[in-house]
Design a protein around this motif. Structure first.
Motif, PDB file in Angstrom:
ATOM      1  N   ALA A  18       0.825  -1.211   0.000  1.00  0.00           N
ATOM      2  CA  ALA A  18       0.000   0.000   0.000  1.00  0.00           C
ATOM      3  C   ALA A  18       0.853   1.253   0.000  1.00  0.00           C
ATOM      4  O   ALA A  18       0.557   2.232  -0.712  1.00  0.00           O
ATOM      5  CB  ALA A  18      -0.925  -0.001   1.210  1.00  0.00           C
ATOM      6  N   ARG A  19       1.925   1.241   0.785  1.00  0.00           N
ATOM      7  CA  ARG A  19       2.777   2.427   0.895  1.00  0.00           C
ATOM      8  C   ARG A  19       3.715   2.561  -0.297  1.00  0.00           C
ATOM      9  O   ARG A  19       3.810   3.625  -0.923  1.00  0.00           O
ATOM     10  CB  ARG A  19       3.590   2.348   2.195  1.00  0.00           C
ATOM     11  N   ARG A  20       4.438   1.507  -0.610  1.00  0.00           N
ATOM     12  CA  ARG A  20       5.469   1.597  -1.639  1.00  0.00           C
ATOM     13  C   ARG A  20       4.865   1.797  -3.037  1.00  0.00           C
ATOM     14  O   ARG A  20       5.485   2.412  -3.903  1.00  0.00           O
ATOM     15  CB  ARG A  20       6.333   0.332  -1.642  1.00  0.00           C
ATOM     16  N   HIS A  21       3.660   1.263  -3.242  1.00  0.00           N
ATOM     17  CA  HIS A  21       3.039   1.349  -4.561  1.00  0.00           C
ATOM     18  C   HIS A  21       2.084   2.531  -4.677  1.00  0.00           C
ATOM     19  O   HIS A  21       1.320   2.626  -5.644  1.00  0.00           O
ATOM     20  CB  HIS A  21       2.331   0.039  -4.891  1.00  0.00           C
ATOM     21  N   HIS A  22       2.101   3.404  -3.679  1.00  0.00           N
ATOM     22  CA  HIS A  22       1.336   4.661  -3.727  1.00  0.00           C
ATOM     23  C   HIS A  22      -0.157   4.431  -3.900  1.00  0.00           C
ATOM     24  O   HIS A  22      -0.831   5.196  -4.605  1.00  0.00           O
ATOM     25  CB  HIS A  22       1.850   5.543  -4.872  1.00  0.00           C
ATOM     26  N   LEU A  23      -0.685   3.412  -3.229  1.00  0.00           N
ATOM     27  CA  LEU A  23      -2.098   3.098  -3.378  1.00  0.00           C
ATOM     28  C   LEU A  23      -2.943   3.555  -2.198  1.00  0.00           C
ATOM     29  O   LEU A  23      -4.132   3.828  -2.370  1.00  0.00           O
ATOM     30  CB  LEU A  23      -2.274   1.591  -3.597  1.00  0.00           C
ATOM     31  N   ALA A  24      -2.382   3.623  -1.019  1.00  0.00           N
ATOM     32  CA  ALA A  24      -3.145   4.048   0.150  1.00  0.00           C
ATOM     33  C   ALA A  24      -3.271   5.570   0.172  1.00  0.00           C
ATOM     34  O   ALA A  24      -2.343   6.279  -0.236  1.00  0.00           O
ATOM     35  CB  ALA A  24      -2.463   3.560   1.431  1.00  0.00           C
ATOM     36  N   PRO A  25      -4.391   6.094   0.641  1.00  0.00           N
ATOM     37  CA  PRO A  25      -4.501   7.549   0.804  1.00  0.00           C
ATOM     38  C   PRO A  25      -3.374   8.059   1.698  1.00  0.00           C
ATOM     39  O   PRO A  25      -2.999   7.430   2.677  1.00  0.00           O
ATOM     40  CB  PRO A  25      -5.869   7.712   1.483  1.00  0.00           C
ATOM     41  N   GLY A  26      -2.836   9.202   1.342  1.00  0.00           N
ATOM     42  CA  GLY A  26      -1.708   9.737   2.074  1.00  0.00           C
ATOM     43  C   GLY A  26      -0.377   9.223   1.599  1.00  0.00           C
ATOM     44  O   GLY A  26       0.676   9.717   2.035  1.00  0.00           O
ATOM     45  N   GLU A  27      -0.369   8.228   0.710  1.00  0.00           N
ATOM     46  CA  GLU A  27       0.872   7.655   0.187  1.00  0.00           C
ATOM     47  C   GLU A  27       0.987   7.857  -1.321  1.00  0.00           C
ATOM     48  O   GLU A  27       1.830   7.250  -1.965  1.00  0.00           O
ATOM     49  CB  GLU A  27       0.938   6.156   0.502  1.00  0.00           C
ATOM     50  N   ARG A  28       0.164   8.715  -1.876  1.00  0.00           N
ATOM     51  CA  ARG A  28       0.155   8.920  -3.318  1.00  0.00           C
ATOM     52  C   ARG A  28       1.474   9.549  -3.792  1.00  0.00           C
ATOM     53  O   ARG A  28       2.146  10.263  -3.052  1.00  0.00           O
ATOM     54  CB  ARG A  28      -0.996   9.846  -3.718  1.00  0.00           C
ATOM     55  N   LEU A 280      16.155  -5.939   1.314  1.00  0.00           N
ATOM     56  CA  LEU A 280      17.424  -5.240   1.433  1.00  0.00           C
ATOM     57  C   LEU A 280      17.752  -5.067   2.912  1.00  0.00           C
ATOM     58  O   LEU A 280      16.858  -4.848   3.746  1.00  0.00           O
ATOM     59  CB  LEU A 280      17.342  -3.880   0.742  1.00  0.00           C
ATOM     60  N   ALA A 281      19.013  -5.168   3.241  1.00  0.00           N
ATOM     61  CA  ALA A 281      19.411  -5.160   4.646  1.00  0.00           C
ATOM     62  C   ALA A 281      19.081  -3.854   5.349  1.00  0.00           C
ATOM     63  O   ALA A 281      18.929  -3.830   6.576  1.00  0.00           O
ATOM     64  CB  ALA A 281      20.914  -5.450   4.752  1.00  0.00           C
ATOM     65  N   ASP A 282      18.962  -2.759   4.606  1.00  0.00           N
ATOM     66  CA  ASP A 282      18.612  -1.481   5.234  1.00  0.00           C
ATOM     67  C   ASP A 282      17.098  -1.226   5.236  1.00  0.00           C
ATOM     68  O   ASP A 282      16.648  -0.122   5.512  1.00  0.00           O
ATOM     69  CB  ASP A 282      19.327  -0.325   4.542  1.00  0.00           C
ATOM     70  N   ASP A 283      16.318  -2.271   4.927  1.00  0.00           N
ATOM     71  CA  ASP A 283      14.860  -2.121   4.824  1.00  0.00           C
ATOM     72  C   ASP A 283      14.139  -3.147   5.699  1.00  0.00           C
ATOM     73  O   ASP A 283      13.080  -3.659   5.343  1.00  0.00           O
ATOM     74  CB  ASP A 283      14.435  -2.284   3.356  1.00  0.00           C
ATOM     75  N   LEU A 284      14.730  -3.431   6.851  1.00  0.00           N
ATOM     76  CA  LEU A 284      14.175  -4.485   7.717  1.00  0.00           C
ATOM     77  C   LEU A 284      13.203  -3.963   8.764  1.00  0.00           C
ATOM     78  O   LEU A 284      12.532  -4.760   9.426  1.00  0.00           O
ATOM     79  CB  LEU A 284      15.316  -5.230   8.413  1.00  0.00           C
ATOM     80  N   ALA A 285      13.105  -2.681   8.941  1.00  0.00           N
ATOM     81  CA  ALA A 285      12.207  -2.149   9.962  1.00  0.00           C
ATOM     82  C   ALA A 285      10.773  -2.531   9.645  1.00  0.00           C
ATOM     83  O   ALA A 285      10.329  -2.430   8.491  1.00  0.00           O
ATOM     84  CB  ALA A 285      12.336  -0.637  10.044  1.00  0.00           C
ATOM     85  N   PRO A 286      10.011  -2.983  10.648  1.00  0.00           N
ATOM     86  CA  PRO A 286       8.609  -3.341  10.406  1.00  0.00           C
ATOM     87  C   PRO A 286       7.826  -2.150   9.862  1.00  0.00           C
ATOM     88  O   PRO A 286       8.069  -0.997  10.225  1.00  0.00           O
ATOM     89  CB  PRO A 286       8.108  -3.750  11.786  1.00  0.00           C
ATOM     90  N   VAL A 287       6.887  -2.443   8.991  1.00  0.00           N
ATOM     91  CA  VAL A 287       6.036  -1.418   8.398  1.00  0.00           C
ATOM     92  C   VAL A 287       4.651  -1.536   9.004  1.00  0.00           C
ATOM     93  O   VAL A 287       4.037  -2.608   8.977  1.00  0.00           O
ATOM     94  CB  VAL A 287       5.970  -1.575   6.862  1.00  0.00           C
ATOM     95  N   GLY A 288       4.164  -0.447   9.568  1.00  0.00           N
ATOM     96  CA  GLY A 288       2.873  -0.455  10.237  1.00  0.00           C
ATOM     97  C   GLY A 288       1.708  -0.480   9.268  1.00  0.00           C
ATOM     98  O   GLY A 288       1.826  -0.138   8.087  1.00  0.00           O
ATOM     99  N   ALA A 289       0.572  -0.877   9.792  1.00  0.00           N
ATOM    100  CA  ALA A 289      -0.644  -0.972   8.988  1.00  0.00           C
ATOM    101  C   ALA A 289      -1.096   0.410   8.520  1.00  0.00           C
ATOM    102  O   ALA A 289      -0.767   1.438   9.111  1.00  0.00           O
ATOM    103  CB  ALA A 289      -1.751  -1.637   9.800  1.00  0.00           C
ATOM    104  N   VAL A 290      -1.838   0.427   7.439  1.00  0.00           N
ATOM    105  CA  VAL A 290      -2.450   1.654   6.929  1.00  0.00           C
ATOM    106  C   VAL A 290      -3.964   1.517   7.062  1.00  0.00           C
ATOM    107  O   VAL A 290      -4.493   0.422   7.276  1.00  0.00           O
ATOM    108  CB  VAL A 290      -2.073   1.903   5.452  1.00  0.00           C
ATOM    109  N   GLU A 291      -4.659   2.639   6.932  1.00  0.00           N
ATOM    110  CA  GLU A 291      -6.120   2.591   6.945  1.00  0.00           C
ATOM    111  C   GLU A 291      -6.615   1.795   5.740  1.00  0.00           C
ATOM    112  O   GLU A 291      -5.980   1.793   4.681  1.00  0.00           O
ATOM    113  CB  GLU A 291      -6.691   4.006   6.910  1.00  0.00           C
ATOM    114  N   PRO A 292      -7.738   1.102   5.882  1.00  0.00           N
ATOM    115  CA  PRO A 292      -8.267   0.344   4.734  1.00  0.00           C
ATOM    116  C   PRO A 292      -8.413   1.236   3.504  1.00  0.00           C
ATOM    117  O   PRO A 292      -8.804   2.399   3.603  1.00  0.00           O
ATOM    118  CB  PRO A 292      -9.628  -0.144   5.236  1.00  0.00           C
ATOM    119  N   TRP A 293      -8.088   0.688   2.366  1.00  0.00           N
ATOM    120  CA  TRP A 293      -8.112   1.459   1.130  1.00  0.00           C
ATOM    121  C   TRP A 293      -8.702   0.637  -0.005  1.00  0.00           C
ATOM    122  O   TRP A 293      -8.677  -0.592   0.000  1.00  0.00           O
ATOM    123  CB  TRP A 293      -6.704   1.926   0.756  1.00  0.00           C
TER     124      TRP A 293
END
Length: 395
Positions: A18-28, A280-293
């Motif tokens: 949702a975040r990386r692909h710019h699909l969730a509101p607020g992540e466009r 990627l080793a620098d991308d291991l931090a957990p990613v939190g949930a987004v609002e339903p979209w």
């Protein structure tokens, strides 16, 4: 090989999507070029897909925004690459795409065309003919007259004439002109680019130019392994975590090439519910949930087509939403999962068909998306090159 460092469950994978692909509101994405960067590239084999994919990720996006990026700013470039698929790449990604994917496609296309013209008896020495035809095309495009249509090239270059009979006796058989295949080879080799479109945005009537004249320089040459590694790194940033099978499929390459790229990158293994994935080793931090979209994505959208192993977002809906050779039709998404498909009725209105009970909130959100897409299309009915079984059933 790195140790498995943590588990990434389906919920987190959907949040990353949702975040990386710019699909969730607020992540466009702010621009269509940023949208393409967020996905490595945008699918463009079906000409409408790239516009509808960008529109799903850039608030207020217009057809003119993408046309400007492609044909005026030239920050985006149409290019034949992975799996012999046409994509729209950010300009800075072209060297990696050429080395890590397009060169391999070009070799295969060149051998195939040489074999076919010799088998058809058109030319005794197919390789010599192709070299001469390619040189003639490049010469015709080098006169500085601007992008040229295939029709204009064919009229000026007699050696492009001729056709091959294929599927003789079959309902799908017919004659295939050899001239467009010369352009396919040259484009895969990075020598020419699609530099305009004489048709509407949902059709494909390319105009052609040399890469050097269109972009101001040739595509920079990098070693194949370096290009593959960069593509793998960009894919992991956009689509990770993913498996070796995902990467092999997306690249249209081999496990050997994938493993070589992973070996030179700083990556970490993660547990994908019992399977082995990579980040990627620098991308291991957990990613939190987004609002339903909610989202309505076109056929062949890069998110739908981004992985080989799709159960975590597709579930059991492969059969109704993908054709027999694996091309995805238009899909309806709710909160990181595909829950149905969509099409247009005779009036051009977007209609959503759900494959499961998603609840009132999701139904309303998807209906709002359908209304917004209907308005954006403005009565244009997009004809699918690769309709899904669901599209064929209801459209």
């Amino acid at each position: 090989m790195p140790e498995t460092v943590r588990r990434v469950d389906a919920a987190e994978r959907r949040a990353r999507l949702a975040r990386r692909h710019h699909l969730a509101p607020g992540e466009r994405a702010a621009t269509v070029t940023d949208a393409a960067r967020g996905l490595v590239c945008l699918h463009a084999t079906d000409p409408a897909t790239v516009y509808l994919s960008a529109r799903a990720r850039v608030d207020g996006m217009t057809v003119g925004d993408l046309d400007r990026a492609l044909y005026e700013e030239r920050s985006l470039v149409r290019h034949l690459a992975m799996r012999r698929t046409q994509f729209v790449f950010p300009r800075e990604t072209l060297p990696a795409a050429q080395a890590g994917a397009s060169g391999r496609v070009a070799d295969r296309e060149r051998r195939s065309l040489v074999r076919d013209v010799e088998k058809a008896g058109l030319f005794g020495d197919g390789a010599r003919w192709l070299d001469e035809a390619g040189a003639a095309v490049l010469g015709a495009l080098a006169d500085g007259a601007g992008p040229v249509s295939y029709r204009e090239l064919k009229a000026a270059i007699p050696v492009l004439a001729g056709a091959i009979v294929h599927g003789e006796g079959k309902s799908w058989g017919g004659k295939m002109s050899i001239g467009p295949r010369v352009l396919t080879v040259l484009s895969a080799e990075g020598l020419v680019v699609r530099a305009g479109n004489d048709g509407s945005w949902w059709t494909s009537r390319n105009r052609w130019a040399t890469t050097e004249s269109w972009l101001g320089s040739r595509i920079a040459s990098v070693p194949e392994g370096d290009g593959t590694a960069r593509l793998v790194a960009e894919w992991l940033r956009a689509f990770g975590p993913g498996t070796e099978a995902d990467l092999k499929w997306w690249l249209g390459s081999t496990l050997t090439a994938v493993r070589q790229a992973l070996s030179v990158l700083d990556v970490a293994r993660v547990d994908l519910d019992g399977g082995v994935g990579y980040l990627l080793a620098d991308d291991l931090a957990p990613v939190g949930a987004v609002e339903p979209w909610a989202a309505l994505l076109p056929g062949l959208d890069p998110t739908t087509m981004g992985w080989r192993e799709r159960d975590w977002y597709l579930g059991s809906y492969q059969q109704p939403l993908f054709d027999s050779v694996g091309n995805a039709g238009p899909t309806a998404w709710w909160d990181g999962r595909i829950v149905g498909g969509w099409w247009q009725d005779e009036a051009g209105r977007v209609v959503v068909h759900l494959l499961e009970d998603v609840g009132v909130e999701a139904e309303r959100a998807l209906a709002a998306e359908a209304d917004a897409l209907t308005e954006w299309l403005g009565g244009v009915r997009v004809m699918l090159r690769f309709p899904s079984p669901l599209s064929k059933q209801f459209a």
